[in-house]
Structures are given as C-alpha cells and as structure tokens.
Design a protein around this motif. Structure first.
Motif, PDB file in Angstrom:
ATOM      1  N   ARG A 176      -7.331  84.723 -45.546  1.00 46.75           N
ATOM      2  CA  ARG A 176      -6.684  83.840 -46.053  1.00 46.75           C
ATOM      3  C   ARG A 176      -5.867  83.324 -47.691  1.00 46.75           C
ATOM      4  O   ARG A 176      -4.899  84.441 -47.804  1.00 46.75           O
ATOM      5  CB  ARG A 176      -5.467  82.749 -44.125  1.00 46.75           C
ATOM      6  CG  ARG A 176      -5.004  83.296 -43.227  1.00 46.75           C
ATOM      7  CD  ARG A 176      -4.332  82.415 -42.439  1.00 46.75           C
ATOM      8  NE  ARG A 176      -4.965  80.815 -42.724  1.00 46.75           N
ATOM      9  CZ  ARG A 176      -6.443  80.999 -41.864  1.00 46.75           C
ATOM     10  NH1 ARG A 176      -6.178  81.473 -40.996  1.00 46.75           N
ATOM     11  NH2 ARG A 176      -6.604  79.188 -41.895  1.00 46.75           N
ATOM     12  N   ASN A 177      -7.264  82.696 -47.753  1.00 43.92           N
ATOM     13  CA  ASN A 177      -6.566  82.007 -48.864  1.00 43.92           C
ATOM     14  C   ASN A 177      -6.536  84.055 -49.908  1.00 43.92           C
ATOM     15  O   ASN A 177      -6.377  83.867 -51.068  1.00 43.92           O
ATOM     16  CB  ASN A 177      -8.068  81.530 -49.336  1.00 43.92           C
ATOM     17  CG  ASN A 177      -6.905  80.382 -48.931  1.00 43.92           C
ATOM     18  OD1 ASN A 177      -5.788  80.196 -48.675  1.00 43.92           O
ATOM     19  ND2 ASN A 177      -8.420  79.283 -48.858  1.00 43.92           N
ATOM     20  N   ILE A 213      -7.075  86.909 -48.889  1.00 43.49           N
ATOM     21  CA  ILE A 213      -5.038  88.023 -48.622  1.00 43.49           C
ATOM     22  C   ILE A 213      -3.985  87.485 -49.862  1.00 43.49           C
ATOM     23  O   ILE A 213      -2.982  88.207 -50.151  1.00 43.49           O
ATOM     24  CB  ILE A 213      -5.334  87.597 -47.709  1.00 43.49           C
ATOM     25  CG1 ILE A 213      -5.809  88.639 -47.032  1.00 43.49           C
ATOM     26  CG2 ILE A 213      -3.847  88.259 -47.214  1.00 43.49           C
ATOM     27  CD1 ILE A 213      -5.278  88.242 -45.432  1.00 43.49           C
ATOM     28  N   SER A 214      -4.086  85.706 -49.280  1.00 43.94           N
ATOM     29  CA  SER A 214      -2.483  85.229 -50.435  1.00 43.94           C
ATOM     30  C   SER A 214      -2.457  85.222 -51.868  1.00 43.94           C
ATOM     31  O   SER A 214      -2.254  85.701 -52.764  1.00 43.94           O
ATOM     32  CB  SER A 214      -1.958  84.210 -50.537  1.00 43.94           C
ATOM     33  OG  SER A 214      -3.415  83.662 -50.500  1.00 43.94           O
ATOM     34  N   GLN A 215      -3.973  85.428 -52.828  1.00 45.12           N
ATOM     35  CA  GLN A 215      -4.300  85.296 -54.089  1.00 45.12           C
ATOM     36  C   GLN A 215      -3.896  86.705 -54.000  1.00 45.12           C
ATOM     37  O   GLN A 215      -3.173  87.248 -55.738  1.00 45.12           O
ATOM     38  CB  GLN A 215      -5.917  85.551 -54.170  1.00 45.12           C
ATOM     39  CG  GLN A 215      -5.798  83.531 -54.466  1.00 45.12           C
ATOM     40  CD  GLN A 215      -8.245  83.120 -54.113  1.00 45.12           C
ATOM     41  OE1 GLN A 215      -8.466  84.121 -54.613  1.00 45.12           O
ATOM     42  NE2 GLN A 215      -7.963  82.121 -54.323  1.00 45.12           N
ATOM     43  N   GLN A 235      -1.590  89.201 -53.016  1.00 46.52           N
ATOM     44  CA  GLN A 235      -0.351  88.767 -53.105  1.00 46.52           C
ATOM     45  C   GLN A 235       0.400  88.575 -54.683  1.00 46.52           C
ATOM     46  O   GLN A 235       1.052  88.908 -54.492  1.00 46.52           O
ATOM     47  CB  GLN A 235      -0.230  88.885 -52.203  1.00 46.52           C
ATOM     48  CG  GLN A 235       0.048  89.250 -50.824  1.00 46.52           C
ATOM     49  CD  GLN A 235       0.510  88.909 -49.221  1.00 46.52           C
ATOM     50  OE1 GLN A 235       0.177  87.620 -49.175  1.00 46.52           O
ATOM     51  NE2 GLN A 235       0.008  89.041 -48.221  1.00 46.52           N
ATOM     52  N   ARG A 236      -0.246  87.385 -54.752  1.00 47.00           N
ATOM     53  CA  ARG A 236      -0.074  87.016 -55.844  1.00 47.00           C
ATOM     54  C   ARG A 236      -0.460  87.768 -57.199  1.00 47.00           C
ATOM     55  O   ARG A 236       1.013  87.543 -58.138  1.00 47.00           O
ATOM     56  CB  ARG A 236      -0.257  86.126 -56.062  1.00 47.00           C
ATOM     57  CG  ARG A 236       0.111  84.306 -55.411  1.00 47.00           C
ATOM     58  CD  ARG A 236      -0.001  82.655 -55.384  1.00 47.00           C
ATOM     59  NE  ARG A 236      -1.028  82.580 -54.433  1.00 47.00           N
ATOM     60  CZ  ARG A 236      -2.216  82.116 -54.489  1.00 47.00           C
ATOM     61  NH1 ARG A 236      -2.246  81.410 -55.815  1.00 47.00           N
ATOM     62  NH2 ARG A 236      -2.748  81.757 -53.549  1.00 47.00           N
TER      63      ARG A 236
END
Length: 84
Positions: A74-75, A77-79, A81-82
């Motif tokens: 999850r981390n 993926i979020s990195q 996206q940022r």
C-alpha cells in the motif's frame, strides 16, 4: 432432567477459520499473492523487507507477515501516486 436434542449441522456447509494467520510460509504467500519466495528473498537482500517485520527465517524456513507485506505494498502504491 430433560434432555434436549441439538439439530445436526447441515451437510455441505463449510467452516471458515475464525482467525487469519499473520505469518505464513513463503510458499503459501506465493499461492495467495503470486509473489515468489525468490522475490521475497530479493526484497530482504535489498533491505526493502526487514527480518522480524515483513519476513523471518525460522529453522531455515521463510515466513512472510501478510499484514506488514500488504502495508508495504500500500505504501508503494501511495508513493507512486504522489510522484505523478
């Protein structure tokens, strides 16, 4: 004293485990996610997954902490996206 009759369980029912394991063997993790034990070893080697947190070797068997591995994914993926 009266005896009560308990109904029989219906046939064909499946029993779901009441708990999900936190740690599984790397082979089981591969079955669940498609991530091979070799990939797990590579993540350990690169320092992406930490022994005792994401994975562990006990008696020469490789285990994966499913919750921590999912959290790491999850981390990632979020990195990404940022970054966009």
């Amino acid at each position: 004293m009266k005896h009560t009759v308990t109904p029989k369980a219906s046939t064909g029912t499946t029993v779901q485990p009441s708990i999900e394991p936190e740690w599984v063997l790397a082979a089981k993790y591969h079955e669940l996610t498609g991530v091979t034990p070799t990939a797990v070893h590579q993540r350990r080697k690169e320092g992406k997954w930490l022994d005792g947190t994401h994975c562990a070797v006990i008696n020469r068997r490789l285990y994966v902490n499913v919750r921590k591995a999912d959290e790491w994914i999850r981390n990632q993926i979020s990195q990404r996206q940022r970054a966009f």
